[in-house]
Design an enzyme around this catalytic site. Structure first.
Site, mmCIF file in Angstrom:
data_model
loop_
_atom_site.group_PDB
_atom_site.id
_atom_site.type_symbol
_atom_site.label_atom_id
_atom_site.label_comp_id
_atom_site.label_asym_id
_atom_site.label_seq_id
_atom_site.Cartn_x
_atom_site.Cartn_y
_atom_site.Cartn_z
ATOM 1 N N GLN A 344 0.827 -1.205 0.000
ATOM 2 C CA GLN A 344 0.000 0.000 0.000
ATOM 3 C C GLN A 344 0.866 1.261 0.000
ATOM 4 O O GLN A 344 0.563 2.242 -0.683
ATOM 5 C CB GLN A 344 -0.923 -0.006 1.218
ATOM 6 C CG GLN A 344 -2.039 1.029 1.161
ATOM 7 C CD GLN A 344 -3.059 0.707 0.083
ATOM 8 O OE1 GLN A 344 -3.186 -0.423 -0.357
ATOM 9 N NE2 GLN A 344 -3.785 1.730 -0.353
ATOM 10 N N GLY A 347 2.158 1.825 -3.318
ATOM 11 C CA GLY A 347 1.113 2.090 -4.303
ATOM 12 C C GLY A 347 1.225 1.163 -5.503
ATOM 13 O O GLY A 347 1.456 -0.039 -5.372
ATOM 14 N N GLU A 371 2.867 -25.688 9.253
ATOM 15 C CA GLU A 371 3.271 -25.942 10.641
ATOM 16 C C GLU A 371 2.109 -25.671 11.602
ATOM 17 O O GLU A 371 2.329 -25.255 12.743
ATOM 18 C CB GLU A 371 4.469 -25.069 11.020
ATOM 19 C CG GLU A 371 5.736 -25.392 10.287
ATOM 20 C CD GLU A 371 6.387 -26.672 10.765
ATOM 21 O OE1 GLU A 371 6.468 -26.897 11.984
ATOM 22 O OE2 GLU A 371 6.808 -27.453 9.906
#
Length: 389
Positions: A344, A347, A371
């Protein structure tokens, strides 16, 4: 309470960090694209002792019996590339099972194979099946005693190093239909008749690590290859007990997730310092700054959980509140959140493969699954706190 590292730990941290920076990161994208085993990197790691440091000196290892040192090394290697780190460390599951439940003869036979600096060998642990993932007790693979041998039949799924490992530790039912009580572990050498590799998986992430089915068809092994001994023997260890002992490896899985999180955070931080929008670096924008603050905080919290769990292992303290599961659960979630936020922050650049943050997310996701899934970790924790508070 002391969080400072010893001089030995600092040396290993530097060794692993330099190796990750100079040998892993430059080729990480190549192996991610090709999905091939990074043999050349594994060979270099073996030369430096990065594949054998945790094993006792009498078996050819470096004798570094310190869980925290192991976590430090794992974090640094995964910071370089989680897939390559898995290729380097994946043998540890099989080796741990042998160290925990093996006889002295079994240890002397197999552990030195994993410590050879000139000819690194691989191990694999076969637990998961097509129809038995979290519900381990429902496994269908059988191991039936026939004279001085066991005959194994079944299919194992999603096995790291599956089919190419020199040594497979296979969990199987010795008494079909008996659930946990009949589960035992067996060492199966690579060239054993009846052992073969099935489908090699094409994965979303950790693609430098080999993952495949392991198929066992009338696979005969000596009875002496059973780990934990036979029922009634003085040293007998049940399959369930062996699996519970393997919970000690969960902090190590968390450490690898932490390495991914740290790599994503560091890349996003550097980008935010350099990228300018609206006349100033985007780290000066509160929306971005707060994301980075949360990322940094969660990474520190994850490391504390992981190190505490390792400290408990070192001091032989039981995970009475599911501390190993807490470490693995939280670190896996932090890795995914951090990688998502890194994308984010970058971008559009974060979404394209020219930049590494999308790989960090692809690699991170498996740490909420393998796991023991995040849901299973929460189940373990909830049961432990119900019992112990």
């Amino acid at each position: 309470m002391d969080f400072s590292l010893t001089e030995e730990q600092k040396e290993f941290q530097k060794l692993a960090r330099d190796f990750a920076k100079n040998e892993i990161r430059p080729v990480a994208h190549i192996y991610d694209e090709s999905e091939e085993m990074p043999w050349e990197v594994i060979k270099k790691a073996a030369k430096l002792g990065l594949t054998a440091y945790r094993y006792p000196a009498e078996y050819g290892g470096l004798g570094i019996n310190d869980p925290i040192t192991s976590l430090i090394i794992t974090e640094e290697l995964a910071w370089g590339c989680a897939g390559i780190a898995t290729a380097i460390n994946g043998t540890g599951l099989a080796a741990t099972a042998i160290m925990i439940a093996g006889t002295e003869e079994q240890k002397k036979k197999y552990i030195p194979m994993f410590c050879d600096p000139d000819n690194p060998r691989l191990g694999a642990m076969g637990l998961t099946e097509p129809g038995a993932g979290s519900d381990v007790a429902s496994m269908k693979t059988t191991a039936i005693r026939d004279g001085d041998e066991y005959v194994l039949n079944g299919t194992k799924q999603f096995i790291t190093n599956g089919g190419i490992a020199d040594v497979h530790v296979i969990f199987a039912q010795t008494q079909p239909g008996s659930g946990w009580e009949g589960i035992a572990a067996f060492v199966v050498d690579k060239d054993t008749t009846g052992l073969k590799m099935g489908q090699k998986e094409k994965k979303m992430g950790v693609r430098a690590s080999h993952t495949a089915q392991v198929i066992l068809e009338d696979c005969r092994i000596p009875a002496e290859n059973r780990l934990g001994g036979e029922p009634g023997s003085p040293t007998y260890i049940t399959g369930l007990a062996a699996l519970k002992m393997l919970e000690a490896t969960r902090p190590s899985v968390g450490a690898a997730a932490l390495g991914i999180a740290r790599a994503a955070y560091e890349y996003a931080l550097e980008y935010a310092r350099e990228r300018k929008q609206f006349g100033k670096p985007i780290i000066k924008q509160q929306a971005i700054a707060f994301k980075l603050a949360d990322m940094a905080t969660e990474i520190e919290a994850a490391r504390l959980l992981i190190w505490k769990a390792a400290w408990m292992v070192k001091n032989k303290l039981p995970f009475t509140r599911g501390e190993g599961s807490m470490a693995k659960l939280f670190a896996g979630d932090v890795a995914v959140r951090t990688a998502l936020e890194a994308i984010q922050i970058l971008g559009g650049y974060g979404y394209i493969r020219e930049y590494p943050v999308e790989k960090f997310l692809r690699d991170a996701k498996i740490y909420q699954i393998w796991e023991g899934t995040a849901e299973i970790q929460r189940l373990v924790i909830s049961r432990m706190i119900e019992k112990n508070g």
